[in-house]
Design a protein around this motif. Structure first.
Motif, PDB file in Angstrom:
ATOM      1  N   CYS A  54       0.840  -1.196   0.000  1.00 10.56           N
ATOM      2  CA  CYS A  54       0.000   0.000   0.000  1.00 10.56           C
ATOM      3  C   CYS A  54       0.881   1.254   0.000  1.00 10.56           C
ATOM      4  O   CYS A  54       1.780   1.395   0.817  1.00 10.56           O
ATOM      5  CB  CYS A  54      -0.914  -0.015   1.225  1.00 10.56           C
ATOM      6  N   CYS A 100       0.077   3.243   3.596  1.00  6.25           N
ATOM      7  CA  CYS A 100       0.438   2.752   4.931  1.00  6.25           C
ATOM      8  C   CYS A 100       1.539   1.694   4.896  1.00  6.25           C
ATOM      9  O   CYS A 100       2.053   1.295   5.930  1.00  6.25           O
ATOM     10  CB  CYS A 100      -0.789   2.193   5.649  1.00  6.25           C
ATOM     11  N   CYS A 103      -4.210  -0.554   0.147  1.00 12.90           N
ATOM     12  CA  CYS A 103      -4.984  -1.539   0.882  1.00 12.90           C
ATOM     13  C   CYS A 103      -6.446  -1.066   0.891  1.00 12.90           C
ATOM     14  O   CYS A 103      -6.737   0.113   0.650  1.00 12.90           O
ATOM     15  CB  CYS A 103      -4.446  -1.730   2.295  1.00 12.90           C
ATOM     16  N   CYS A 129      -7.098   1.979   3.375  1.00  8.89           N
ATOM     17  CA  CYS A 129      -6.645   3.310   2.946  1.00  8.89           C
ATOM     18  C   CYS A 129      -7.460   3.794   1.752  1.00  8.89           C
ATOM     19  O   CYS A 129      -7.817   4.971   1.674  1.00  8.89           O
ATOM     20  CB  CYS A 129      -5.165   3.279   2.576  1.00  8.89           C
TER      21      CYS A 129
HETATM   22 ZN   LIG Z   1      -2.994   1.158   3.402  1.00  6.61          ZN
END
Ligand SMILES: [Zn+2]
Length: 184
Positions: free
Chosen positions: A105, A108, A136, A139
């Motif tokens: 991701c 994050c 992800c 997010c």
């Molecule tokens: Zn994420």
């Protein structure tokens, strides 16, 4: 002729022999350092043994054949440049974007399953390599239709088109050792 069955991996002559490592795949680079394709361990070792390629990155283990030891090649470079016809650029799809970003991701750093348009499509963002990142679900959901500046998020890298071609489609994941050779 070097056969796959004759290869064993170990830290050196003193190490206990392991089972033959057939799960290793090697990234083959042209002499110009451009990624060409992914080859099996067997093919990689044959290229090295015949002097057609040399090992750039290895996992530190050695493969022993009857007469020689070769480092387990993760990245190889051809000794001589081969001309490759112009290849069609790879379109950004879920699979190719996840592949480029190593399934991580962009926001994050966790495992990513989805693709996010950095500049949301609903607000004029285009579906192109420079505007897509792996994200992800969490997010992606949190960001929704907002711009990064609106939520104070930053991208840790500038999204770029990958250097690899459709030829890489068959492999779903990049080895970590390949990453630095895979983006422009
Ligand atoms: Zn994420």
């Amino acid at each position: 002729m070097l056969m796959e069955g004759t290869l064993t991996a170990g830290q050196g002559p003193a190490a206990a022999p392991h089972a033959a490592r057939t799960d290793v795949r090697s990234l083959l680079l042209n002499a110009s350092m451009e990624p060409l394709c992914i080859v099996s361990l067997h093919r990689a070792v044959v290229l090295v043994m015949t002097g057609k390629a040399s090992v750039l990155e290895s996992d530190g283990q050695l493969l022993h054949s009857e007469h020689a030891a070769v480092p387990v090649p993760l990245v190889l470079v051809l000794t001589r440049y081969v001309h490759v016809p112009q290849r069609r650029p790879v379109p950004p799809t879920r699979r190719t974007v996840l592949q480029r970003d190593d399934h991580r991701c962009a926001y994050c750093g966790g495992g990513a399953d989805t693709v996010d348009h950095v500049h949301p499509r609903s607000r004029g963002g285009r579906h192109e390599w420079t505007n897509v990142v792996a994200a992800c679900v969490r997010c992606n959901h949190r960001k929704a239709d907002r711009l990064l500046t609106e939520i104070g998020w930053e991208l840790p890298f500038t999204p770029r088109p990958p250097r690899w071609s459709v030829a890489f489609g068959a492999s779903s994941r990049c080895e970590p050792a390949w990453t630095q050779y895979m983006t422009a």
